[in-house]
Write a protein that holds these residues in place. Structure first.
Motif, short mmCIF file in Angstrom:
data_model
loop_
_atom_site.label_atom_id
_atom_site.label_comp_id
_atom_site.label_asym_id
_atom_site.label_seq_id
_atom_site.Cartn_x
_atom_site.Cartn_y
_atom_site.Cartn_z
N VAL A 5 1.02 -1.20 -0.03
CA VAL A 5 -0.04 -0.14 0.00
C VAL A 5 0.80 1.25 0.02
CG1 VAL A 5 -1.61 1.04 1.34
CG2 VAL A 5 -1.78 -1.15 1.26
N ASP A 6 0.68 2.40 -0.72
CA ASP A 6 1.35 3.52 -0.70
C ASP A 6 0.74 4.35 0.08
OD1 ASP A 6 3.30 3.03 -2.72
OD2 ASP A 6 1.47 3.33 -4.23
N ILE A 7 1.43 5.03 1.18
CA ILE A 7 0.99 5.95 2.27
C ILE A 7 1.62 6.83 2.31
CG2 ILE A 7 -0.13 3.98 3.56
CD1 ILE A 7 2.41 4.33 5.42
N THR A 8 1.25 8.21 2.63
CA THR A 8 1.91 9.33 3.02
C THR A 8 1.30 9.80 4.19
OG1 THR A 8 1.91 9.89 0.56
CG2 THR A 8 2.29 11.75 2.13
N ASN A 12 6.49 13.27 13.10
CA ASN A 12 7.24 14.17 13.77
C ASN A 12 7.48 15.63 12.94
OD1 ASN A 12 7.45 12.52 16.00
ND2 ASN A 12 9.47 11.68 15.32
N GLY A 13 6.65 16.10 12.22
CA GLY A 13 6.73 16.99 11.39
C GLY A 13 7.32 17.07 9.91
N THR A 14 7.61 15.82 9.72
CA THR A 14 8.18 15.53 8.34
C THR A 14 7.37 14.59 7.63
OG1 THR A 14 10.49 15.66 9.19
CG2 THR A 14 9.90 14.73 7.03
N THR A 15 7.05 14.97 6.27
CA THR A 15 5.98 14.34 5.43
C THR A 15 6.91 13.17 4.84
OG1 THR A 15 4.53 16.29 4.98
CG2 THR A 15 4.72 14.47 3.38
N ALA A 51 3.02 2.92 22.32
CA ALA A 51 1.90 3.70 21.97
C ALA A 51 2.65 5.01 21.69
CB ALA A 51 1.44 3.86 23.46
N VAL A 52 1.98 5.65 20.51
CA VAL A 52 2.37 6.74 20.17
C VAL A 52 1.31 7.64 19.93
CG1 VAL A 52 4.25 5.75 18.70
CG2 VAL A 52 1.85 5.83 17.95
N LEU A 53 1.63 9.20 19.31
CA LEU A 53 0.40 10.01 19.15
C LEU A 53 -0.04 10.00 17.88
CD1 LEU A 53 1.30 13.36 21.40
CD2 LEU A 53 -0.13 11.08 22.01
N VAL A 54 -1.17 9.57 17.53
CA VAL A 54 -1.99 9.79 16.05
C VAL A 54 -2.73 10.83 16.27
CG1 VAL A 54 -3.09 8.36 14.30
CG2 VAL A 54 -1.37 7.26 15.82
N ASP A 55 -2.46 11.96 15.43
CA ASP A 55 -3.32 13.15 15.34
C ASP A 55 -3.58 13.53 16.74
OD1 ASP A 55 -3.43 12.87 12.68
OD2 ASP A 55 -5.60 11.91 12.54
N ARG A 72 -2.32 10.60 8.07
CA ARG A 72 -2.53 10.81 9.73
C ARG A 72 -0.98 11.52 10.05
NH1 ARG A 72 -6.41 7.44 11.40
NH2 ARG A 72 -6.63 8.49 13.14
N ARG A 73 -1.16 12.10 11.42
CA ARG A 73 0.02 12.90 11.80
C ARG A 73 0.65 11.93 13.07
NH1 ARG A 73 -0.28 16.64 15.90
NH2 ARG A 73 -2.44 16.61 15.33
N VAL A 74 1.64 11.27 12.86
CA VAL A 74 2.35 10.49 14.07
C VAL A 74 3.38 11.19 14.68
CG1 VAL A 74 3.45 8.27 14.53
CG2 VAL A 74 1.68 8.63 12.64
N THR A 75 3.24 11.32 16.01
CA THR A 75 4.26 11.84 16.96
C THR A 75 4.97 10.92 17.83
OG1 THR A 75 3.05 13.81 17.10
CG2 THR A 75 4.81 13.73 18.39
N THR A 76 6.32 10.81 17.77
CA THR A 76 6.88 9.94 18.70
C THR A 76 7.58 10.77 19.62
OG1 THR A 76 8.93 9.56 17.27
CG2 THR A 76 7.02 8.09 16.64
#
Lengths: 977, 148
Positions: A5-8, A12-15, A51-55, A72-76
């Motif tokens: 699957v292609d995902i974007t 942590n602020g980088t696409t 566990a991480v932050l998703v949005d 989505r936006r992922v933060t570690t």
């Protein structure tokens, strides 16, 4: 191949745009992207380590597929590593000692940041709710909760104030019991803060005894890649192990041809293609106790989960697929699981091979018969006016480090084997793995990075032979990480035992004879079977004075998952039985249990009369001219503080015992007296070296292994105190067998006492030379008159020179030298720490459900070098012990398959259901320990089960002699009474 | 509900899985839950727990009644453990509802006037059949008493 699957997504602020396999977990994707703070605890998310932050919301990266985060936006945790300084939430966690190993730091900090973004002033219940999905095996959650509160205060612009122990006045004169005054209120303060009862004998020091922040706090709080699995090696292969589905079987044939033919498979190992070299896997001093009853891959399996074969392949998925292609033909044999059944005539013989030496009686499954005796037990029992016999059964539990066993091995450019492994015993691993790899010790290097908890499970050479053999075979780096299920069934556990006491008491209520017989269940392999059971005898017969005592023990083979070392090491079993037995004797004699125990418990000056006769270095003689003695005890102060804190007088208050609004509830309080050991005398050894740097700072190398306990910090504090510098000037490194001095390892409550004394001695060597150089620079004739403090060397007349000036002079200017000290320590003594453990429970008399509402422990660990890390040890130890007493147990079916090899079915406590825990540190000065210290790591494991048992007895009048106190067991006991 | 689950489960997934220990399913049962399936079916949850979600179908929505009062009683190894047995009771306009977990292969709606009629719970390591039957009677009584 599987679909992609292609995902974007934003990390942590980088696409980032990626093509991912449909089955890839978010955790796997994030780690591949370098977000190593996202940890593996299991594949089903219940540990929360991933566990991480998703949005912006905390979510499990274990069960979210990478394909689901498109857009989505992922933060570690890596997102917050933007400056040298810590984020206020990270700083709060560091300041209160909320991390021990720090393995789940990312999840806790991210959860806190998300919570405080929504709710700047959360209640304690809201904080515990946030933490409830992050299992912590180390802290009892009390300090993480405190960290969140303090972080919230800081972010609101408030000053949470300093964090340190709550100094509490003594209640006793240090020797005699205190009269309990029901109106006397215990000190008020956060439960995260230890109550410190100072001793007049202990001087105030600059660094020792202070709540210093852990030396590894910053790297843990930032989620730096410091754990075993946090490295990338080009060409690394993934190892998976084929495990036995049978509890007892012969391997008649193995066909690995299909597995070998699978694309991406580099090696398949099993008994047909590996050397048969006998060993014992317990991480212990040379020579490892017999029998050496294991080989890397055997032609017989002896428990469900035992090794059959291993595969190294280019991906974990290929390795898994290859395992399924290995065809194994088994001849299934009868199996036995209960230690009593294993001794019975006709029981299946588990070790029938002819090449294992040192089994006491293989035909009867008896690995060892252990005996020790003082006086004449039979005569004393025959003469005693009161004799009591009682049998207890204790069960199997697992250590449950959130980081499972993991190791990576590779051949370095000099063809030496490097093994980076999550171990408590790097030096034992190096020595023990060498013969299995058919390599010399000098060609093996074992590196212990930060460890995500061990608790004894990692006092083993458990998987290092497999990765080493694979690296040798494939000549590629090879990595093996146990799954959570493997951690349960294929690592190590606590020994189940059947314990019988016969005790004689005279008419004055004094013990005249104690006869203890134990059947210890060591599962299919000996490993720690001998030494754990000797500690059971030692702990079961040491803390009460008794002229006639006898320990007899049969250690037997069975087909359960393998027991080994688990924090407490035979003591929790013994102390459950002992403290329950004496409680019941007191009641039978119509005496107050504490008064009865007090009449008999040891005090300063008492002989440790069974200790020299039990253990790896036990003496053969029946009598010694001299026995070691107890040189310090804070027993009465511990008892007084614990009883006041738990409000012991409520035992006599009917309105409290039976709450009027809940007629089916009975409340009770229970007590247990605790005594442990500090290191193994004449055996445990630690080494340390310290060198001076240009700026007056020091590098300190220790072989001791910090598992999250704070050992590096404590050893650094000891050296800093000697050298007159702040802790930040001591850069501690542990442990690497190529670089650091030898240390037996992190076990037997030895690190502070043994390795700490090595650090003290090494620092003294350096201090001596610093004084000599300072005397030279200051023109002082007597170097011994120089004092080191505040980073300077001071002459008696008040002149001084900085350590930096001494360093620059000695390294660059005149008579150049490297000022350096190396020392090691082994002790003839084993000074016992003591403790008073009390528990408060509610028993639902209709359902049998026990709710533990409060645990208080007052510990005499000598001088706590760091009261924060010491109290963290007590909090975490009590919580593990609570699980042992209350809810954790291995459930095996009739075929020996574990029915609950996952968190949830195997229940460990989480943040939103904990009883309140309160810790007292009662200072005493132990002259044989560094700055007066004794051990603290294991004693919190000893008293919780008997204290809860005695509290249930107090509440209901029903005595239960089997663990754990799960609802049906209690209900049946209530019914049968 | 604690936020412990965080993305580990969904309501639709819990309904489709139909686990015998799910307190959430017991709450939904006493709330007279109806399930909307992608292919157009609208069974009650009670019906669906018997049949399961048909192959290839999907749970799209779960509708519940929110009136009345709800009370629960449960027994577990620890306060936050998945209960060995739980009872959930509700006062609906047309009478009381009662559901039990941990007493059968699925969560059951039972007769509030005779909650253990016909119960023969399977046992496991957390509780034998006999014990679960005892808990069912005790906890059903407590849950019903919890309704004002």
């Amino acid at each position: 191949m599987s679909a992609t699957v292609d995902i974007t997504f934003e990390l942590n602020g980088t696409t980032i745009a990626r093509e991912v396999a449909a089955a890839t977990r978010l955790r796997e994707l994030l780690r591949a992207e370098g977000a190593f703070s996202v940890k593996y605890g299991s594949d089903s998310g219940e540990t929360g380590a991933g566990a991480v932050l998703v949005d912006g919301r905390l979510a499990s990266s274990d069960v979210i597929l990478a394909a689901q985060i498109d857009g989505r936006r992922v933060t570690t945790l890596e997102a917050f590593d933007t400056a040298r300084e810590l984020h206020p939430v990270q700083a709060a966690f560091a300041a209160v000692g909320a991390f021990q190993s720090g393995y789940s730091a990312g999840a806790m900090i991210l959860g806190t940041i998300a919570l405080l973004a929504e709710n700047p002033d959360p209640s304690e219940a809201e904080i515990r709710d946030m933490l409830s999905g992050i299992l912590d095996r180390e802290t009892a959650y009390v300090k993480p909760v405190e960290a969140v509160k303090r972080a919230a205060a800081v972010l609101r612009g408030e000053d949470p104030g300093p964090f340190g122990p709550l100094v509490t006045a003594p209640l006793t004169d240090g020797t005699n019991p205190a009269e309990l005054d029901p109106t006397d209120e215990p000190p008020v303060g956060s439960p995260a803060v230890p109550r410190l009862v100072p001793s007049r004998d202990v001087p105030d020091m600059a660094v020792v005894g202070k709540p210093e922040v852990k030396v590894d706090a910053v790297r843990l709080a930032k989620g730096k890649p410091v754990f075993t699995d946090d490295i990338e090696l080009r060409g690394m292969l993934h190892v998976k192990v084929l495990r036995s589905p049978h509890a007892h079987a012969r391997i008649v044939a193995i066909d690995d041809s299909a597995a070998r033919a699978l694309a991406g498979v580099h090696a398949v190992l099993h008994h047909g293609n590996t050397p048969r070299i006998k060993y014992a896997s317990g991480g212990q001093s040379w020579p490892n106790p017999h029998p050496h009853d294991q080989v890397s891959f055997d032609d017989k399996v002896r428990h469900v989960g035992d090794r059959v074969a291993a595969v190294a392949a280019e991906t974990p998925e290929i390795a898994e697929a290859a395992l399924r292609l290995i065809e194994v033909t088994y001849e299934v044999l009868p199996a036995v699981f209960d230690e009593r059944d294993a001794l019975a005539p006709g029981a299946p013989v588990i070790h029938d091979e002819d090449d294992t030496e040192g089994i006491h009686d293989a035909s009867r499954n008896i690995v060892h018969h252990i005996g020790a005796q003082r006086g004449d037990v039979d005569a004393a029992l025959a003469d005693a006016p009161h004799v009591f016999e009682q049998t207890f059964r204790v069960h199997q539990v697992q250590q449950c480090p959130i980081e499972p066993h993991v190791a990576v091995a590779w051949l370095d450019p000099d063809e030496r084997m490097v093994i980076r492994t999550s171990t408590q015993v790097p030096f034992h691993v190096r020595r023990m793995v060498a013969p299995l790899l058919e390599m010399d010790i000098k060609d093996i290097r074992v590196v212990k990075p930060r460890i995500g908890g061990g608790f004894g499970a990692k006092q083993e050479m458990l998987i290092e032979d497999i990765v080493g053999l694979m690296a040798k075979t494939t000549r590629r780096p090879c990595r093996l990480e146990l799954t959570r299920e493997e951690e349960f069934v294929a690592s190590r556990t606590r020994h189940p035992q059947t314990i019988t006491y016969r005790t004689g008491v005279d008419d004055e209520g004094r013990l005249v004879a104690q006869d203890m017989y134990v059947i210890g269940n060591t599962g299919p392999y000996g490993t720690h079977g001998y030494t754990v059971q000797t500690v059971t005898g030692l702990r079961g017969l040491s803390q009460y004075v008794c002229p006639n005592k006898r320990f007899a023990c049969d250690v037997v083979y069975t087909n359960i998952p393998v027991p080994g070392a688990y924090r407490g090491y035979g003591a929790p079993q013994a102390e459950f039985a002992l403290e329950a037995h004496l409680e019941d004797i007191a009641r039978a004699l119509g005496q107050d249990p504490i008064e009865f125990k007090r009449r008999n418990w040891v005090k300063t000056g008492a002989e440790l009369d069974i200790a020299p006769h039990l253990g790896e270095r036990s003496v053969e003689e029946e009598e010694l001219d001299e026995y070691p003695r107890i040189m310090s005890d804070g027993i009465e102060e511990c008892v007084a503080q614990a009883l006041r804190e738990i409000r012991w007088h409520r035992r006599d208050d009917p309105a409290w015992r039976t709450p009027p609004d809940r007629p089916h509830i009975r409340r009770g309080l229970g007590f247990a007296f605790c005594m442990h050991g500090t290191a193994i005398p004449f055996l445990d050894m630690g080494g340390c070296s310290i060198k001076l740097n240009d700026d007056g700072s020091f590098n300190m190398l220790v072989g001791a292994t910090d598992l999250g306990t704070g050992a590096d910090t404590v050893l650094g504090q000891i050296a800093a105190e000697v050298l007159g510098v702040p802790l930040e000037d001591i850069k501690v490194y542990s442990s690497d067998t190529d670089v650091t001095p030898f240390d037996t390892g992190a076990y037997a409550s030895s690190t502070t006492y043994i390795s700490g004394t090595a650090a003290l001695k090494a620092a003294e060597v350096v201090r001596k030379r610093l004084k000599e150089r300072a005397a030279m620079l200051l023109g002082v004739d007597e170097p011994c008159t120089i004092e080191l403090r505040d980073r300077r060397a001071w002459a008696p007349d008040g002149r001084s020179v900085s350590l930096e000036e001494i360093a620059l002079d000695s390294l660059h200017t005149q008579d150049q030298e490297q000022i350096m000290g190396t020392a090691s320590h082994v002790s003839p003594d084993c000074p016992p720490p003591f403790g008073a453990q009390v528990a408060e429970v509610e028993v639902d008399t209709e359902t049998g459900q026990v709710t533990v509402t409060r645990l208080v422990m007052a510990v005499d660990c000598g001088v706590a070098i760091n009261p924060i890390t010491a109290s963290g040890q007590v909090e975490g130890g009590m919580t593990q012990a609570l699980g042992y007493a209350h809810c954790e147990e291995f459930a095996l079916d009739d075929e020996g398959r574990m029915l609950n090899a996952a968190f949830g079915p195997y229940k460990i406590y989480r943040a939103d259901e904990m009883p309140e825990t309160v810790v007292y540190l009662v200072q005493t000065l132990e002259d044989s320990g560094p700055f007066g210290a004794k051990a603290v790591a294991e004693i919190p494991k000893d008293g919780v089960a008997p204290a809860i048992r005695n509290a249930i007895l107090d509440a209901t009048g029903v005595a239960i002699d089997e663990l754990p106190f799960t609802p049906e067991r209690v209900w049946r006991a209530l019914r049968s009474s | 509900m604690p936020s412990t689950l965080r993305t580990l489960a969904t309501i639709g997934g819990t309904v489709a899985a139909g686990g015998p220990d799910s307190v959430l399913l017991a709450v939904l049962l006493v709330a007279d839950a109806r399930v909307e399936l992608a292919r157009g079916g609208t069974p009650t949850l009670d019906e669906l727990l018997d049949t399961g979600v048909p192959d290839g179908d999907l749970v799209c929505a779960v509708t519940v009644d929110t009136d009345g009062e709800v009370a629960t009683a449960a027994t577990g190894r620890t306060p936050a453990d998945v209960p060995i047995v739980a009872a959930v009771a509700r006062t609906a306009p047309d009478g009381r509802r009662l559901a039990l977990t941990g007493v059968a292969a699925r969560v059951l709606r039972v007769d509030p006037d005779d909650p253990t009629a016909g119960l023969d719970p399977p046992g496991d390591f957390r509780g034998s059949g006999a014990y679960r039957r005892h808990l069912a009677a005790t906890l059903a009584r407590r849950a019903l008493e919890g309704l004002r």
